[in-house]
Design an enzyme around this catalytic site. Structure first.
Site: not given
Ligand code: GLU
Length: 416
Positions: A72, A96, A108, A192, A223, A350
């Protein structure tokens, strides 16, 4: 001060991953497996531009490890996207997800492009082309993309539509960060920033600094940065400086955040509307209670870390502080809340979005907020307690908490 510091985000991540795994009692084999993504796909995406010519864009999708569950993580559109960065970002996503205890590994993606110089329809064709190019390795139970730097809900909508067409059934759970009418979750857009605000609350409580009247400096007004400025302002803090790619605005009495939010463009650019600006470097060294780097990698480095005059640094961006700078600010008694903890709010909501898509049952914003707070605070406590107990810095503690579940899953599956 070294000046010659190695700012390679992948090698510095690998150093901490190795350190974390060794402290957790794992050996060379686990380090060898988890120090790189298990898969990296590089694709070439032909896009018909508005002038009739075809341009070929290069995109990537990295999947760190799927022992815990599907991978994810977001997709960024940026001219500086590269293989090394995408790999490191996928590892950070694993951390994370581990800290928040989500049933995911990290992934990613990125495309080398400058969306500020592309038309709406060119962006649509690029987004759809990317999904066609990576469709074999992604899916609601394989790898679930989301927004990241310079991508948004509209781009997620095109990607979801393209994927649903390829699979010939509606697949909202393929991607998160969608618009509400297409199965997005309440609270995802500002998630976030909300998570970062919760981390600021927790960190300030540890330092006995009241949020009301606290001076906050935010680097970046995209954002994360812009929503955070609003949340901090609403909570009674004074946001004394913000910045974008062009420069920074500073006012000791506090900036008019609502006005700035109204006037910013969709990429978070606003400072060019003002004459009186300071540089990004000056912004980083302002005296304040909380400094929030909310832009890109390698902003706090060995060459400016000793000029930072914040009591707390909360990393809303991915990778804004180098390893050497982490050591310098930690030694100086600055409490650092690392990216893999501080910016987990996005992927947490998410996850809620994906759960709602799978259930076909949608939650209220209050429900999302409550669950987000619970998960962020739990993550903070595990990292803070480990940091205090094992006497390791906050980044290493966060990596230890973040990689623990994944290593355990790898072992239980019998891969190692
Ligand atoms: N791009 C965001 C991050 O770096 C969110 C990733 C997501 O929601 O899967 O955490």
């Amino acid at each position: 001060m070294t000046g010659m510091e190695d700012n390679n985000v992948l090698t510095s991540t690998q150093i901490v991953i190795e350190d974390a795994l060794r402290k957790l009692g794992y050996g060379d084999d686990m380090v060898e497996l988890l120090k790189e993504p298990m898969r990296l796909l590089t694709v070439r995406i032909p896009v018909r531009m508005d002038d009739g010519k075809t341009r070929v864009f290069i995109g990537f999708r990295a999947q760190h490890n799927d022992a815990v569950g599907p991978t994810k993580g977001g997709v960024r559109f940026h001219p500086d996207v590269n293989e090394i960065e995408v790999k490191a970002l996928s590892i950070w996503m694993s951390l994370k997800c581990g800290i928040a205890n989500l049933p995911y590994g990290g992934g990613k993606g990125g495309i080398i492009c400058d969306p500020r110089k592309m038309s709406f329809r060119e962006l649509e064709r690029l987004s759809r082309g990317y999904v066609r190019a990576i469709s074999q390795i992604v899916g609601p139970t394989k790898d679930i993309p989301a927004p990241d730097v310079m991508t948004n809900a509209q781009i997620m909508a095109w990607m979801m539509d393209e994927y649903s067409r390829i699979r010939e059934f509606d697949s909202p759970g393929f991607i998160t960060g969608k618009p509400l009418v297409l199965g997005g979750s309440m609270g995802r857009e500002s998630a976030t920033a909300k998570g970062v605000a919760i981390m600021i609350d927790e960190a300030m409580a540890k330092k006995n600094i009241p949020v009301n009247g606290a001076r906050v400096v935010i680097q970046g007004f995209g954002n994360a940065g812009s929503f955070l400025a609003k949340f901090m302002h609403d909570a009674g803090a004074r946001v004394i400086a913000i910045s974008d790619v062009n420069g920074a605005l500073y006012n000791e009495q506090g900036l008019d955040i609502e006005d700035l939010m109204d006037r910013r463009d969709s990429f978070g650019t606003v400072t060019n509307l003002f004459k009186d600006t300071i540089s990004n470097d000056e912004l980083l060294s302002l005296e304040c209670d909380v400094l929030v780097p909310a832009a890109i990698e390698n902003q706090i480095t060995a060459s400016n870390a000793d000029r930072i005059r914040a009591k707390i640094i909360v990393e809303a961006a991915n990778g804004p502080t180098t390893l050497e700078a982490t050591r310098i600010v930690t030694d100086r008694g600055i409490l650092l809340i690392p990216d893999v903890l501080a910016s987990a709010g996005g992927v947490i909501v998410s996850y809620f979005e994906w759960v709602q898509n799978n259930q076909g049952y949608y939650w209220s914003e209050a429900e999302v907020d409550l669950k987000l707070r619970e998960m962020m605070v739990r993550g903070f406590n595990s990292v803070y307690e480990l940091h205090a107990m094992k006497k390791v810095d906050m980044r290493l503690a966060a990596y230890m908490v973040g990689v623990r579940k994944m290593a355990e899953a790898v072992r239980l599956r019998g891969w190692i």
